[in-house]
Write a protein that holds these residues in place. Structure first.
Motif, PDB file in Angstrom:
ATOM      1  N   ILE A 135      20.387  -8.052  34.475  1.00 48.52           N
ATOM      2  CA  ILE A 135      20.488  -8.564  33.110  1.00 48.52           C
ATOM      3  C   ILE A 135      19.963  -7.543  32.094  1.00 48.52           C
ATOM      4  O   ILE A 135      20.435  -7.483  30.957  1.00 48.52           O
ATOM      5  N   GLU A 136      19.014  -6.718  32.496  1.00 46.44           N
ATOM      6  CA  GLU A 136      18.538  -5.635  31.635  1.00 46.44           C
ATOM      7  C   GLU A 136      19.645  -4.599  31.441  1.00 46.44           C
ATOM      8  O   GLU A 136      19.920  -4.170  30.316  1.00 46.44           O
ATOM      9  N   PHE A 137      20.289  -4.216  32.540  1.00 43.15           N
ATOM     10  CA  PHE A 137      21.376  -3.225  32.476  1.00 43.15           C
ATOM     11  C   PHE A 137      22.535  -3.748  31.622  1.00 43.15           C
ATOM     12  O   PHE A 137      23.038  -3.054  30.738  1.00 43.15           O
ATOM     13  N   ALA A 138      22.945  -4.980  31.858  1.00 42.50           N
ATOM     14  CA  ALA A 138      24.082  -5.551  31.137  1.00 42.50           C
ATOM     15  C   ALA A 138      23.799  -5.693  29.643  1.00 42.50           C
ATOM     16  O   ALA A 138      24.700  -5.532  28.812  1.00 42.50           O
ATOM     17  N   SER A 139      22.538  -5.956  29.299  1.00 46.01           N
ATOM     18  CA  SER A 139      22.171  -6.164  27.892  1.00 46.01           C
ATOM     19  C   SER A 139      22.434  -4.935  27.031  1.00 46.01           C
ATOM     20  O   SER A 139      22.618  -5.049  25.814  1.00 46.01           O
ATOM     21  N   ARG A 140      22.444  -3.781  27.639  1.00 47.46           N
ATOM     22  CA  ARG A 140      22.711  -2.543  26.892  1.00 47.46           C
ATOM     23  C   ARG A 140      24.097  -2.556  26.255  1.00 47.46           C
ATOM     24  O   ARG A 140      24.343  -1.858  25.264  1.00 47.46           O
ATOM     25  N   PHE A 141      24.987  -3.336  26.826  1.00 45.80           N
ATOM     26  CA  PHE A 141      26.384  -3.318  26.398  1.00 45.80           C
ATOM     27  C   PHE A 141      26.788  -4.591  25.646  1.00 45.80           C
ATOM     28  O   PHE A 141      27.953  -4.772  25.325  1.00 45.80           O
ATOM     29  N   ILE A 142      25.825  -5.479  25.368  1.00 45.73           N
ATOM     30  CA  ILE A 142      26.147  -6.762  24.734  1.00 45.73           C
ATOM     31  C   ILE A 142      25.622  -6.804  23.302  1.00 45.73           C
ATOM     32  O   ILE A 142      24.453  -6.519  23.052  1.00 45.73           O
ATOM     33  N   SER A 143      26.498  -7.173  22.380  1.00 49.49           N
ATOM     34  CA  SER A 143      26.113  -7.290  20.967  1.00 49.49           C
ATOM     35  C   SER A 143      26.026  -8.742  20.519  1.00 49.49           C
ATOM     36  O   SER A 143      25.470  -9.031  19.458  1.00 49.49           O
ATOM     37  N   LYS A 144      26.568  -9.676  21.278  1.00 47.95           N
ATOM     38  CA  LYS A 144      26.531 -11.098  20.921  1.00 47.95           C
ATOM     39  C   LYS A 144      25.122 -11.661  21.131  1.00 47.95           C
ATOM     40  O   LYS A 144      24.361 -11.164  21.954  1.00 47.95           O
ATOM     41  N   PRO A 145      24.757 -12.716  20.383  1.00 48.37           N
ATOM     42  CA  PRO A 145      23.427 -13.310  20.572  1.00 48.37           C
ATOM     43  C   PRO A 145      23.263 -13.903  21.969  1.00 48.37           C
ATOM     44  O   PRO A 145      24.167 -14.583  22.468  1.00 48.37           O
ATOM     45  N   ILE A 146      22.126 -13.633  22.572  1.00 52.01           N
ATOM     46  CA  ILE A 146      21.831 -14.145  23.920  1.00 52.01           C
ATOM     47  C   ILE A 146      20.809 -15.275  23.811  1.00 52.01           C
ATOM     48  O   ILE A 146      19.800 -15.152  23.126  1.00 52.01           O
ATOM     49  N   VAL A 147      21.095 -16.373  24.500  1.00 51.66           N
ATOM     50  CA  VAL A 147      20.145 -17.472  24.669  1.00 51.66           C
ATOM     51  C   VAL A 147      19.737 -17.476  26.137  1.00 51.66           C
ATOM     52  O   VAL A 147      20.593 -17.560  27.020  1.00 51.66           O
TER      53      VAL A 147
ATOM     54  N   PRO B 146      27.344 -13.545  37.069  1.00 50.01           N
ATOM     55  CA  PRO B 146      26.453 -12.477  36.600  1.00 50.01           C
ATOM     56  C   PRO B 146      26.742 -12.078  35.156  1.00 50.01           C
ATOM     57  O   PRO B 146      27.905 -12.075  34.728  1.00 50.01           O
ATOM     58  N   LEU B 147      25.708 -11.749  34.417  1.00 48.60           N
ATOM     59  CA  LEU B 147      25.857 -11.363  33.015  1.00 48.60           C
ATOM     60  C   LEU B 147      26.795 -10.181  32.847  1.00 48.60           C
ATOM     61  O   LEU B 147      27.561 -10.122  31.877  1.00 48.60           O
ATOM     62  N   ILE B 148      26.754  -9.240  33.769  1.00 53.48           N
ATOM     63  CA  ILE B 148      27.581  -8.029  33.644  1.00 53.48           C
ATOM     64  C   ILE B 148      29.064  -8.366  33.518  1.00 53.48           C
ATOM     65  O   ILE B 148      29.832  -7.626  32.905  1.00 53.48           O
ATOM     66  N   LYS B 149      29.457  -9.517  34.061  1.00 51.17           N
ATOM     67  CA  LYS B 149      30.860  -9.929  34.013  1.00 51.17           C
ATOM     68  C   LYS B 149      31.282 -10.347  32.606  1.00 51.17           C
ATOM     69  O   LYS B 149      32.469 -10.390  32.285  1.00 51.17           O
ATOM     70  N   ALA B 150      30.306 -10.665  31.755  1.00 53.86           N
ATOM     71  CA  ALA B 150      30.618 -11.106  30.393  1.00 53.86           C
ATOM     72  C   ALA B 150      30.831  -9.942  29.433  1.00 53.86           C
ATOM     73  O   ALA B 150      31.394 -10.128  28.348  1.00 53.86           O
ATOM     74  N   VAL B 151      30.403  -8.737  29.817  1.00 56.91           N
ATOM     75  CA  VAL B 151      30.393  -7.601  28.886  1.00 56.91           C
ATOM     76  C   VAL B 151      31.774  -7.314  28.314  1.00 56.91           C
ATOM     77  O   VAL B 151      31.954  -7.238  27.088  1.00 56.91           O
ATOM     78  N   ASN B 152      32.760  -7.172  29.168  1.00 54.19           N
ATOM     79  CA  ASN B 152      34.097  -6.792  28.701  1.00 54.19           C
ATOM     80  C   ASN B 152      34.841  -7.918  28.002  1.00 54.19           C
ATOM     81  O   ASN B 152      35.859  -7.680  27.349  1.00 54.19           O
ATOM     82  N   LYS B 153      34.341  -9.159  28.137  1.00 50.78           N
ATOM     83  CA  LYS B 153      35.005 -10.307  27.502  1.00 50.78           C
ATOM     84  C   LYS B 153      34.138 -10.934  26.413  1.00 50.78           C
ATOM     85  O   LYS B 153      34.406 -12.047  25.961  1.00 50.78           O
ATOM     86  N   GLN B 154      33.105 -10.199  25.948  1.00 43.54           N
ATOM     87  CA  GLN B 154      32.152 -10.817  25.028  1.00 43.54           C
ATOM     88  C   GLN B 154      32.765 -11.223  23.692  1.00 43.54           C
ATOM     89  O   GLN B 154      32.261 -12.145  23.028  1.00 43.54           O
ATOM     90  N   ASN B 155      33.854 -10.595  23.292  1.00 45.40           N
ATOM     91  CA  ASN B 155      34.504 -10.973  22.038  1.00 45.40           C
ATOM     92  C   ASN B 155      35.186 -12.334  22.126  1.00 45.40           C
ATOM     93  O   ASN B 155      35.595 -12.897  21.107  1.00 45.40           O
ATOM     94  N   ASP B 156      35.302 -12.867  23.346  1.00 47.51           N
ATOM     95  CA  ASP B 156      35.849 -14.212  23.524  1.00 47.51           C
ATOM     96  C   ASP B 156      34.795 -15.293  23.306  1.00 47.51           C
ATOM     97  O   ASP B 156      35.110 -16.485  23.343  1.00 47.51           O
ATOM     98  N   TYR B 157      33.543 -14.861  23.102  1.00 51.72           N
ATOM     99  CA  TYR B 157      32.432 -15.812  22.997  1.00 51.72           C
ATOM    100  C   TYR B 157      31.642 -15.618  21.706  1.00 51.72           C
ATOM    101  O   TYR B 157      31.579 -14.518  21.154  1.00 51.72           O
ATOM    102  N   ASP B 158      31.032 -16.701  21.258  1.00 53.89           N
ATOM    103  CA  ASP B 158      30.118 -16.642  20.115  1.00 53.89           C
ATOM    104  C   ASP B 158      28.672 -16.481  20.584  1.00 53.89           C
ATOM    105  O   ASP B 158      27.853 -15.875  19.886  1.00 53.89           O
ATOM    106  N   ILE B 159      28.383 -17.038  21.750  1.00 55.12           N
ATOM    107  CA  ILE B 159      27.021 -17.031  22.281  1.00 55.12           C
ATOM    108  C   ILE B 159      27.046 -16.740  23.777  1.00 55.12           C
ATOM    109  O   ILE B 159      27.919 -17.238  24.501  1.00 55.12           O
TER     110      ILE B 159
END
Length: 415
Positions: free
Chosen positions: A77-89, A124-137
């Motif tokens: 989750i630390e590694f994946a966070s480097r690539f995520i700009s959406k708000p994380i809860v 896993p969070l890493i799976k959300a990185v490439n599709k993060q624009n499909d999500y608000d949160i």
């Protein structure tokens, strides 16, 4: 060229490999089972940092060696966070994580927000990185395993710690390390972030300055009063109208509402969702029509079993046992003596449990199948059969979910 070393090739490690390939990030892989005859030191010479899968902790001698040699060790989750700009809860706690995460996800989605729900809950969070624009949160259930190796990147916009009690001491060296891992959820939060916590864990908060926080027990707009949650003075959630068992689930709802209120105003639509929300599988899950057999396989700690015992008002036949994690069960003695009319023990730690409880009406079963047969045979109609192991499943099953499914299968055979 120095590379990232992906340690562990389970579900999380596999997704990390796919991500690095897609992003053309140089990497190596190491797995204790696959590479057990190879020199780990040779891998260390070729990598700049190690990304570990959940379950790989400080008890692992290779990880201790890597830290000794000043290699950077981080979680997925630390590694994946480097690539995520959406708000994380991010939600953590010894008990109630999954239920609270699913409640929060449903509440957010009921208002039209697009939510990725994952982490410890399955994806896993890493799976959300490439599709993060499909999500608000990005909504995550986070375990102590995932939070153990946090660096500088994992910074949830909203974090929540539901509770902390003794657990996972087969993974962590002691409670200090376990609590420290949990507290990493706020490690990088600042004054622009939100932190929600329960009064009972205040003594465990050692990091300063703390992020701006909303204490669910003192929130002006949302109050828990006995068996009711009052919202803004005119909306309410009453225990008699929800399907979830137990007072603790009102607390889980309270956390979910506090998180939701950060993003949206609570309306009758959210109340309707809460009233129709059913307990996730293996969490105080009613197995039969009369509601007298309950599957609580998700109980992997003494506190979880304590919560389950308090949630049921009738006399009980209790099935307990599983992996020996050297946990302390003394706190359960008063409840077991008062409410449990027959105690059926199985699993790796059954003999230790038997020494502690010393009940007159106690049976030691060969395995879970045998425990179900014995329990159903001796259960009176007025009693509830509760399967709440109070420890992990790994002595006989791959996961609490497999254990729970087997319990339900065995029940069907004999009832």
């Amino acid at each position: 060229m120095k590379k990232v070393l992906i340690y562990g090739l389970g579900k999380t490690g596999t997704e990390l490999v796919k991500f690095c390939k897609r992003r053309r990030i140089p990497f190596l892989t190491f797995d204790d089972k696959i590479n057990k005859n190879e020199s780990f030191y040779n891998y260390l010479k070729k990598c700049t940092e190690i990304v570990v899968s959940p379950g790989v902790g400080l008890r692992n001698s290779n990880i201790r060696e890597a830290i000794k040699l000043k290699k950077t060790v981080i979680s997925e989750i630390e590694f994946a966070s480097r690539f995520i700009s959406k708000p994380i809860v991010a939600i953590t706690g010894t008990n109630g994580k999954t239920t609270t995460t699913l409640l929060t996800s449903g509440l957010l989605e009921s208002s039209g927000l697009r939510v990725f729900t994952g982490g410890n809950i399955g994806t896993p969070l890493i799976k959300a990185v490439n599709k993060q624009n499909d999500y608000d949160i990005i909504l995550l259930e986070t375990s102590s395993f995932q939070l153990q190796f946090i660096g500088r990147s994992f910074r949830p916009s909203v974090s929540a710690i539901l509770n902390i009690s003794e657990n996972h001491l087969d993974h962590h060296f002691d409670m200090k390390e376990y609590v420290s891992s949990k507290m990493n959820i706020i490690k990088n939060q600042d004054e622009n972030c939100h932190f929600i916590y329960a009064d009972k864990i205040l003594s465990k908060l050692r990091q300063k300055p703390l992020p701006r926080h909303h204490n669910p027990y003192k929130n002006i707009n949302i109050k828990l009063i006995k068996d009711k949650i009052l919202i803004n003075g005119y909306l309410s959630v009453e225990s008699s109208k929800i399907k979830l068992l137990g007072q603790h689930n009102l607390t889980n709802i309270l956390f979910a509402l506090n998180i939701f209120e950060i993003f949206q105003k609570i309306t009758k639509k959210q109340i309707s969702f809460l009233e129709n929300f059913s307990s996730p599988d293996h969490r105080l899950e009613i197995v039969n029509r009369r509601g007298t057999i309950i599957n609580d396989s998700k109980s992997t700690s003494p506190l979880a079993t304590e919560v389950a015992l308090k949630s049921i008002q009738k006399d009980l036949v209790l099935i307990m046992g599983g992996k020996d994690k050297e946990l302390k069960y003394n706190s359960l003695l008063p409840l077991v003596n008062k409410k449990v009319k027959l105690l059926v023990l199985y699993g790796e730690n059954k003999f230790e449990l038997a020494k502690l409880f010393k009940k007159n009406k106690m049976i030691l079963a060969v395995n879970l199948s045998d425990a179900v047969k014995v329990a159903t045979k001796n259960k009176l109609r007025s009693q509830v059969l509760l399967f709440s192991p109070g420890t992990s499943s790994f002595d006989q099953f791959k996961s609490f979910a497999e254990r729970g499914e087997k319990f339900k299968e065995y029940v069907k055979r004999v009832v």
